[in-house]
Design an enzyme around this catalytic site. Structure first.
Site, PDB file in Angstrom:
ATOM      1  N   LYS A  52       0.842  -1.204   0.000  1.00 20.25           N
ATOM      2  CA  LYS A  52       0.000   0.000   0.000  1.00 20.25           C
ATOM      3  C   LYS A  52       0.879   1.256   0.000  1.00 20.25           C
ATOM      4  O   LYS A  52       0.629   2.214  -0.730  1.00 20.25           O
ATOM      5  CB  LYS A  52      -0.966  -0.014   1.199  1.00 20.25           C
ATOM      6  CG  LYS A  52      -2.055  -1.084   1.066  1.00 20.25           C
ATOM      7  CD  LYS A  52      -2.901  -1.265   2.323  1.00 20.25           C
ATOM      8  CE  LYS A  52      -3.880  -2.432   2.146  1.00 20.25           C
ATOM      9  NZ  LYS A  52      -4.724  -2.696   3.318  1.00 20.25           N
ATOM     10  N   GLN A  96      -4.552  -1.634   9.656  1.00 20.01           N
ATOM     11  CA  GLN A  96      -4.528  -2.945   9.013  1.00 20.01           C
ATOM     12  C   GLN A  96      -5.125  -4.004   9.936  1.00 20.01           C
ATOM     13  O   GLN A  96      -4.790  -4.070  11.120  1.00 20.01           O
ATOM     14  CB  GLN A  96      -3.080  -3.301   8.624  1.00 20.01           C
ATOM     15  CG  GLN A  96      -2.941  -4.573   7.796  1.00 20.01           C
ATOM     16  CD  GLN A  96      -3.566  -4.492   6.402  1.00 20.01           C
ATOM     17  OE1 GLN A  96      -3.727  -3.407   5.838  1.00 20.01           O
ATOM     18  NE2 GLN A  96      -3.914  -5.623   5.841  1.00 20.01           N
ATOM     19  N   ASP A 119     -10.929   3.094   4.299  1.00 20.62           N
ATOM     20  CA  ASP A 119     -11.293   1.680   4.196  1.00 20.62           C
ATOM     21  C   ASP A 119     -12.815   1.505   4.148  1.00 20.62           C
ATOM     22  O   ASP A 119     -13.306   0.430   3.812  1.00 20.62           O
ATOM     23  CB  ASP A 119     -10.769   0.911   5.431  1.00 20.62           C
ATOM     24  CG  ASP A 119      -9.542   0.066   5.129  1.00 20.62           C
ATOM     25  OD1 ASP A 119      -9.382  -0.357   3.971  1.00 20.62           O
ATOM     26  OD2 ASP A 119      -8.760  -0.170   6.066  1.00 20.62           O
TER      27      ASP A 119
HETATM   28  N1  GUN Z   1      -6.948  -6.821   6.095  1.00 24.98           N
HETATM   29  C1  GUN Z   1      -7.302  -7.519   4.993  1.00 24.98           C
HETATM   30  N2  GUN Z   1      -7.861  -6.698   4.077  1.00 24.98           N
HETATM   31  C2  GUN Z   1      -7.867  -5.459   4.624  1.00 24.98           C
HETATM   32  C3  GUN Z   1      -8.312  -4.187   4.149  1.00 24.98           C
HETATM   33  O1  GUN Z   1      -8.849  -4.027   3.043  1.00 24.98           O
HETATM   34  N3  GUN Z   1      -8.124  -3.143   5.019  1.00 24.98           N
HETATM   35  C4  GUN Z   1      -7.562  -3.299   6.239  1.00 24.98           C
HETATM   36  N4  GUN Z   1      -7.445  -2.227   7.002  1.00 24.98           N
HETATM   37  N5  GUN Z   1      -7.149  -4.470   6.700  1.00 24.98           N
HETATM   38  C5  GUN Z   1      -7.293  -5.538   5.895  1.00 24.98           C
END
Ligand code: GUN
Length: 293
Positions: A52, A96, A119
């Site tokens: 990311k 995350q 998110d």
């Molecule tokens: N863990 C797995 N997929 C995601 C996501 O799209 N966002 C976040 N914050 N954690 C994740």
């Protein structure tokens, strides 16, 4: 059979975003700034967050990665979130998931300022999504919609079967595919661990979206001819012959299912890269909304 090439489409989207960032720079505007908090040392989570941050650099965003130890308390994490909420330079941020057991995930997600919740996990944003209001759509479902749209895959009147009811993928996906518009207007069945006769249900599906995390779960005999298959699974399966010692495996038995499907996403290179591209898109949106305030 056509591959839904998330790697290529995500590159197209990143190029589009990079061009917009370039325009912002030319005008002397502040570029979007995404922050990510990761708690603990889970290898897969560290890899995702790293991707990311790298994607931010690639499109010209600013990024901040905040690493906190696995022993972090909920109070400490909430304090960090408050700091990011109040930091005017940060346009959007994510925490995350999953989080260590001592931390209540829902409390954490509710502490994020909804205007920075790129998110789309805050109840306010999730509710807006369910009510067809403009908001941040969670990145993985958003990426799947974008893939279906860019390949012009018909969804209207189709039977979409979603496998898995996670808050990150299955639940929002089931809502989005039933919404008015394109992609949407599907008749949706949301299946989960208590679903009976799953093979009977999947074999009636025009579109299957599987987000289970069980490698090679979906077999050719579970689908009908020409079904559209979206594989959200990304499990690390041990493989001593590979350099890393593991291979990334999807929920779909790709070799056999792809012979029957009309469209299919590969793993890797399908939904995964789309998730990152759509997180960037949400961050750009957060920046634009802040500028217009
Ligand atoms: N863990 C797995 N997929 C995601 C996501 O799209 N966002 C976040 N914050 N954690 C994740």
């Amino acid at each position: 059979m056509q591959i839904l090439d998330g790697k290529k489409v995500s590159e197209d989207i990143k190029n589009e975003i990079a061009a917009q960032v370039q325009e912002m720079k030319v005008k002397g505007e502040k570029v979007p700034h995404l922050a990510a908090i990761i708690v603990g040392n889970d290898g897969a989570s560290l890899t995702y967050v790293g991707s990311k941050v790298k994607a931010c650099e690639r499109v010209g965003f600013e990024s901040t990665l905040i690493k906190m130890p696995s022993t972090t308390s909920e109070t400490e994490l909430l304090k960090k979130i408050q700091e990011l909420n109040e930091d005017d330079d940060i346009d959007g941020f994510i925490v995350q998931l999953p989080l260590p057991d001592q931390i209540d995930t829902q409390e954490v997600l509710m502490a994020i300022d909804p205007s920075k919740d790129v998110d789309g996990f805050h109840p306010e944003n999730f509710g807006k999504m369910a009510l067809d209001m403009s908001t941040f759509i969670p990145a993985t479902p958003f990426g799947i919609l974008e893939l279906l749209e860019r390949y012009n895959v018909e969804t209207k009147g189709k039977h979409t079967v979603v496998i898995g009811r996670s808050h990150i993928v299955g639940r929002p996906m089931s809502i989005l595919m039933g919404r008015k518009g394109f992609p949407g207007n599907s008749t949706v069945t949301l299946t989960h661990s208590h679903t009976k006769n799953i093979n009977q249900i999947t074999s009636q599906a025009d579109i299957i979206i599987t987000a289970l995390g069980v490698p090679n779960y979906l077999k050719a005999e579970m689908i009908k001819d020409d079904a559209v298959i979206i594989d959200v699974g990304i499990t690390r399966v041990q493989d001593e012959t590979s350099e890393k010692g593991y291979v990334i495996t999807g929920d779909v038995d790709f070799e056999n299912v792809s012979k029957k499907a009309s469209y299919i996403t590969p793993v890797p290179g399908g939904v995964g890269p789309m998730t990152i591209a759509m997180l960037l898109k949400n961050t750009l949106l957060a920046r634009e909304q802040k500028r217009c305030k």
